[in-house]
Design a protein around this motif. Structure first.
Motif, PDB file in Angstrom:
ATOM      1  N   ARG A   1      42.541  38.642  42.772  1.00 27.06           N
ATOM      2  CA  ARG A   1      41.549  39.311  43.605  1.00 27.06           C
ATOM      3  C   ARG A   1      41.153  40.678  43.057  1.00 27.06           C
ATOM      4  O   ARG A   1      40.578  41.483  43.779  1.00 27.06           O
ATOM      5  CB  ARG A   1      42.062  39.451  45.039  1.00 27.06           C
ATOM      6  CG  ARG A   1      42.281  38.100  45.689  1.00 27.06           C
ATOM      7  CD  ARG A   1      42.616  38.205  47.149  1.00 27.06           C
ATOM      8  NE  ARG A   1      42.689  36.867  47.736  1.00 27.06           N
ATOM      9  CZ  ARG A   1      41.652  36.226  48.271  1.00 27.06           C
ATOM     10  NH1 ARG A   1      40.467  36.805  48.262  1.00 27.06           N
ATOM     11  NH2 ARG A   1      41.777  35.024  48.774  1.00 27.06           N
TER      12      ARG A   1
ATOM     13  N   SER B   1      38.825  42.166  40.377  1.00 35.07           N
ATOM     14  CA  SER B   1      37.756  41.894  39.420  1.00 35.07           C
ATOM     15  C   SER B   1      36.535  42.722  39.811  1.00 35.07           C
ATOM     16  O   SER B   1      36.081  42.662  40.959  1.00 35.07           O
ATOM     17  CB  SER B   1      37.390  40.411  39.430  1.00 35.07           C
ATOM     18  OG  SER B   1      36.356  40.145  38.513  1.00 35.07           O
ATOM     19  N   PRO B   2      36.066  43.523  38.881  1.00 38.79           N
ATOM     20  CA  PRO B   2      36.548  43.746  37.510  1.00 38.79           C
ATOM     21  C   PRO B   2      37.778  44.641  37.497  1.00 38.79           C
ATOM     22  O   PRO B   2      38.139  45.234  38.502  1.00 38.79           O
ATOM     23  CB  PRO B   2      35.350  44.419  36.851  1.00 38.79           C
ATOM     24  CG  PRO B   2      34.682  45.146  37.976  1.00 38.79           C
ATOM     25  CD  PRO B   2      34.847  44.290  39.183  1.00 38.79           C
TER      26      PRO B   2
ATOM     27  N   ASP C   1      41.981  45.446  36.064  1.00 37.80           N
ATOM     28  CA  ASP C   1      43.275  44.784  35.909  1.00 37.80           C
ATOM     29  C   ASP C   1      44.333  45.660  36.551  1.00 37.80           C
ATOM     30  O   ASP C   1      44.282  46.895  36.476  1.00 37.80           O
ATOM     31  CB  ASP C   1      43.599  44.575  34.429  1.00 37.80           C
ATOM     32  CG  ASP C   1      44.700  43.557  34.228  1.00 37.80           C
ATOM     33  OD1 ASP C   1      45.750  43.709  34.882  1.00 37.80           O
ATOM     34  OD2 ASP C   1      44.531  42.623  33.426  1.00 37.80           O
TER      35      ASP C   1
ATOM     36  N   GLY D   1      40.316  49.281  38.674  1.00 41.08           N
ATOM     37  CA  GLY D   1      39.926  47.943  39.108  1.00 41.08           C
ATOM     38  C   GLY D   1      39.383  47.977  40.522  1.00 41.08           C
ATOM     39  O   GLY D   1      39.583  48.940  41.265  1.00 41.08           O
TER      40      GLY D   1
END
Length: 614
Positions: free
Chosen positions: A298, A300-301, A303, A400
């Motif tokens: 969950r 995105s974008p 990390d 993120g």
């Protein structure tokens, strides 16, 4: 037939006049008219489908339950009284009689039918040509014009066929003798009562299933983002002692699959365009966060691991600037904003290496931030300076964007690395929260008691049910209210049952009197009418449950898309066998209660009065 034709022509004229008036109305009026029309069509379809299923169940009960009905006298008498016994012409006799009536009309009526058919055909052709002088066809929608053309052409074809039969059919003569057949069917008031019960159960099952689906969807999102059990100090500014010792102690409790200590704090967050308040910071080990299911797939974008590797958020050009750029920056003095002026342009200082932070999707939108953007986190618990208390401010870089599926969480939650959170809040090596996840989220009571015994009374241990008690209590109350409101549909149907059975008592008074004269007891007559109510309840419940379950399954598998504002992609549905059974039993009980008054009236009837007035 002429009367029916006149009615159809009148209705078509009214529809054309209404559509012409609607074409000159405002957009809002047209929208509400369209919605009302769609709702009317849906109601007609619901009544039609429910009537078809009710008829199928009545036929199945009459054929498959024939032996059951014949072997039980009260059931046999009740089923016999429930149906009307009439003698009607056969379908073949009806067709022969209609042909004879059409052939005997003469040439004058046939010529009149031919003229009307030509007028209707011309009207259909006019409606199909969108010329400048045809303002009506230009104002109407294509769908409505198509419907009008089909109606006009159908009436024209019927009139042409009738005129042809009258022209070639001869003079007619005496009508043939009709063949009759005995017909036993449920009376119309009783059929309407059964359909009403079926529609009430259908609506109740679908609505409760959708509400249960919303509740399950909300519960899953809460349990995915939040822990099943949270351990926190009694004092809001306190800590949980040795976090790793507490973490190991909790992991030894039966049923625990995950236990992570973290830092919890409330801050403000600002970007270059906006500011957000009441943001919840969760400082946790990135490896533990990546292993947990709360943000699995969950982010995105971005990390999760970029929280530990902030250098990955910077481009190679920023991390390894060219020599020419370095010389250019050394040749130009930088002002306080990091901007160098002079020469042919303006050059900004390269981005700094900042710690990373994960933002909720709605929080990122409100701050107009994306991966790599710089945000400032502000805490009121700052230092004391010469001018008083100063808020603590530190810059972070967005690592993120996380989407939890709930608007409140996406708007208020942010995650950062554990050591960054400890430094920002000045907690040293201490932590102030411990989250626990279990194998089964429903079995939290035993785990809460075991954790309290291991950690002692100085810490508060609460589960997700306690922390979200008001929300789920409101949802449960809403379902109860909806059950009561939609239950009034079944209640109205039960009133129809009372009225139809009272009419049945009046209609079958002679039969009831004969039964009592033959020795039927007061209790036997009551039992007979209870059988009638039971048949209505069983068939209505069976039809409603079938339609309700089938509709819910169709919605679940086919999906009903919802607008993005609802934060749910499609309409959630969750069938509950207990709820479906309770709805069916409640409807059956209401149908039985509705037969008490008519059954008592029938049982109190005197045989002499029944035979005299029957």
């Amino acid at each position: 037939m002429s009367r029916l034709l006149a009615i159809l022509v009148g209705v078509s004229a009214l529809a054309v006049a209404f559509a012409a008036a609607l074409a000159r109305a405002g957009v809002e009026t047209r929208y509400y008219t369209l919605v009302s029309g769609q709702l009317f069509v849906v109601i007609l379809l619901v009544v039609l489908v429910s009537s078809v299923f009710t008829l199928l169940y009545l036929l199945a009960f009459g054929r498959l339950g024939r032996r059951f009905i014949a072997d039980r006298f009260p059931v046999f008498v009740g089923w016999t009284m429930l149906r009307s016994h009439r003698v009607t012409p056969t379908p073949r006799s009806r067709l022969v009689h209609a042909w004879h009536a059409a052939a005997s009309r003469g040439r004058g009526p046939a010529l009149r039918d031919l003229v009307v058919a030509c007028v209707l055909g011309a009207a259909a052709l006019v409606l199909g040509t969108r010329t400048p002088w045809n303002t009506l066809a230009g104002a109407l929608s294509p769908e409505f014009v198509l419907v009008l053309r089909v109606v006009c052409l159908s009436l024209a074809a019927y009139l042409l066929a009738r005129a042809a039969v009258a022209t070639m059919g001869g003079r007619g003569g005496e009508p043939p003798i009709a063949r009759l057949r005995a017909r036993t069917a449920v009376t119309l008031p009783t059929f309407i009562s059964i359909v009403g019960v079926s529609i009430g159960i259908w609506a109740l099952i679908v609505v409760l299933s959708v509400m249960h689906g919303f509740e399950e969807d909300l519960r899953d999102k809460i349990l995915r983002t939040n822990a099943h059990i949270v351990v926190e100090p009694e004092d809001a500014a306190g800590v949980i002692g040795d976090p790793f010792e507490a973490q190991d102690a909790v992991r030894g409790v039966a049923g625990v699959i995950e236990a992570n200590a973290y830092v919890h704090g409330e801050v403000m967050m600002a970007s270059s365009t906006n500011i957000a308040v009441n943001v919840i910071i969760k400082g946790i080990d990135p490896d533990a966060l990546a292993r947990s299911e709360q943000l699995a797939g969950r982010v995105s974008p971005g990390d999760i691991h970029w929280l530990d590797a902030p250098e990955a958020l910077m481009s190679d050009r920023a991390r390894y600037p060219l020599v020419a750029e370095q010389e250019y920056e050394r040749a130009h003095a930088l002002d306080d904003d990091g901007v160098a002026s002079g020469g042919l342009g303006r050059t900004r200082r390269p981005p700094e290496l900042l710690p990373g932070v994960l933002l909720g999707a709605e929080l990122a939108v409100s701050l107009n931030a994306d991966v790599g953007s710089e945000v400032q986190i502000i805490s009121p618990d700052g230092d004391v300076g010469p001018t008083g208390l100063r808020p603590k401010l530190k810059s972070f870089r967005v690592a993120g964007i996380a989407t939890t599926g709930m608007y409140e969480y996406d708007q208020k939650l942010a995650w950062m690395a554990l050591d960054d959170a400890q430094r920002f809040f000045g907690m040293g090596a201490d932590l102030n929260r411990l989250e626990v996840r279990l194998v089964s989220a429903e079995e939290t009571d035993a785990a809460v008691e075991a954790i309290r015994e291991r950690l002692g009374p100085s810490l508060l241990v609460t589960d997700w049910k306690t922390r979200n008690k008001s929300l789920f209590s409101a949802l449960a109350l809403e379902r109860v209210v909806m059950f009561i409101v939609l239950g009034f549909i079944i209640l109205v149907a039960s009133l129809l049952i009372v009225s139809s059975l009272v009419m049945l008592v009046v209609e079958k008074s002679r039969d009831i009197a004969i039964l009592k004269a033959l020795g039927a007891s007061h209790r036997g007559v009551v039992r007979t009418f209870l059988v009638i109510g039971g048949v209505i309840g069983v068939i209505g419940s069976a039809s409603g449950v079938t339609l309700g379950v089938a509709t819910s399954l169709a919605i679940e598998h086919l999906g009903v898309p919802l607008p993005d504002e609802y934060y749910i992609s499609s309409l959630p549905v969750q069938l509950d066998a207990l709820e479906v059974s309770l709805v069916a039993l409640a409807a059956f009980g209401i149908c039985l209660l509705a037969t008490l008054y008519p059954s008592r009236e029938a049982a109190a009837m005197s045989p002499v009065e029944g035979l005299r007035h029957g």
